[in-house]
Design a protein around this motif. Sequence first.
Motif, PDB file in Angstrom:
ATOM      1  N   GLU A  18      17.926   0.180 -20.465  1.00 49.09           N
ATOM      2  CA  GLU A  18      17.770  -1.248 -20.720  1.00 49.09           C
ATOM      3  C   GLU A  18      19.117  -1.920 -20.974  1.00 49.09           C
ATOM      4  OE1 GLU A  18      14.912  -1.697 -23.836  1.00 49.09           O
ATOM      5  OE2 GLU A  18      13.200  -1.273 -22.514  1.00 49.09           O
ATOM      6  N   GLU A  21      20.803  -2.271 -17.539  1.00 52.02           N
ATOM      7  CA  GLU A  21      20.215  -3.327 -16.710  1.00 52.02           C
ATOM      8  C   GLU A  21      20.571  -4.721 -17.241  1.00 52.02           C
ATOM      9  OE1 GLU A  21      18.583  -2.663 -13.774  1.00 52.02           O
ATOM     10  OE2 GLU A  21      16.624  -1.815 -14.255  1.00 52.02           O
ATOM     11  N   HIS A  97      18.228  -4.444  -9.028  1.00 53.63           N
ATOM     12  CA  HIS A  97      18.802  -3.610 -10.089  1.00 53.63           C
ATOM     13  C   HIS A  97      20.248  -3.254  -9.732  1.00 53.63           C
ATOM     14  CE1 HIS A  97      14.654  -2.984 -11.538  1.00 53.63           C
ATOM     15  NE2 HIS A  97      14.343  -2.802 -10.262  1.00 53.63           N
ATOM     16  N   LEU A 100      22.138  -0.716 -12.093  1.00 54.48           N
ATOM     17  CA  LEU A 100      21.545   0.619 -11.992  1.00 54.48           C
ATOM     18  C   LEU A 100      21.895   1.249 -10.650  1.00 54.48           C
ATOM     19  CD1 LEU A 100      19.701   2.838 -13.095  1.00 54.48           C
ATOM     20  CD2 LEU A 100      17.743   1.568 -12.167  1.00 54.48           C
TER      21      LEU A 100
END
Length: 208
Positions: A18, A21, A97, A100
């Motif tokens: 988290e 991101e 994303h 990521l």
Amino acid sequence: MTAPLRTRRDELTRIALELLEAEGPEAVSTRRVAAAYGASTMAVYSEFGSLGGLVASVVDAGFGLLAAEMATVPSTGDPVADLVQLGERYRSFAHEHPHLYRVIYAVSPLAGHRRDGAELMQGAEAFEVMHAVVRRAYRDGRLSVGTPYAAALQLWISWHGLVVAELAGYVDAMPAPPEPLVASWMRALAVGLGDDAEAAARSIPFTA
């Protein structure tokens, strides 16, 4: 059915994911992850052994998300068209994303840890989703040059190169090509791998 309880390892990985991101790879550290969990940094080291262990867990989770996303592409009677849709889903994942994506493919280090060697094979599960569709294209006689593995590798390198260039802003900065970028190079790749030019055009229309 009751969902399984999350372990401390799961929770620490979720927190790191988290942070990545939301704020980017520079935001992830053992201190911040441990603080968000409500413990000292010893919790991270006792669970993962090292910062590299935490990074590997985040990368595993990221590739799991990518593989699951790619697996949602429906299988049709046209494996070449399916490969285009699979690549587009891969591309969408990267744009949704970006932090990521850069980390799982070692474009950016996470928490200062740069992966190398055997660590870079963590994406085998996601690659296999694409490899399976390529094998079907060979079985159906649409592709024939080389081997399915080599073709899948070429396909992944092509999509990965496009995604990295897009995330860096290079594609938007360049003049638009006269033909749709993805459709034109996917047609060329399919024909280069043995597909009939007319069949490739039907599977990969310029309107796609």
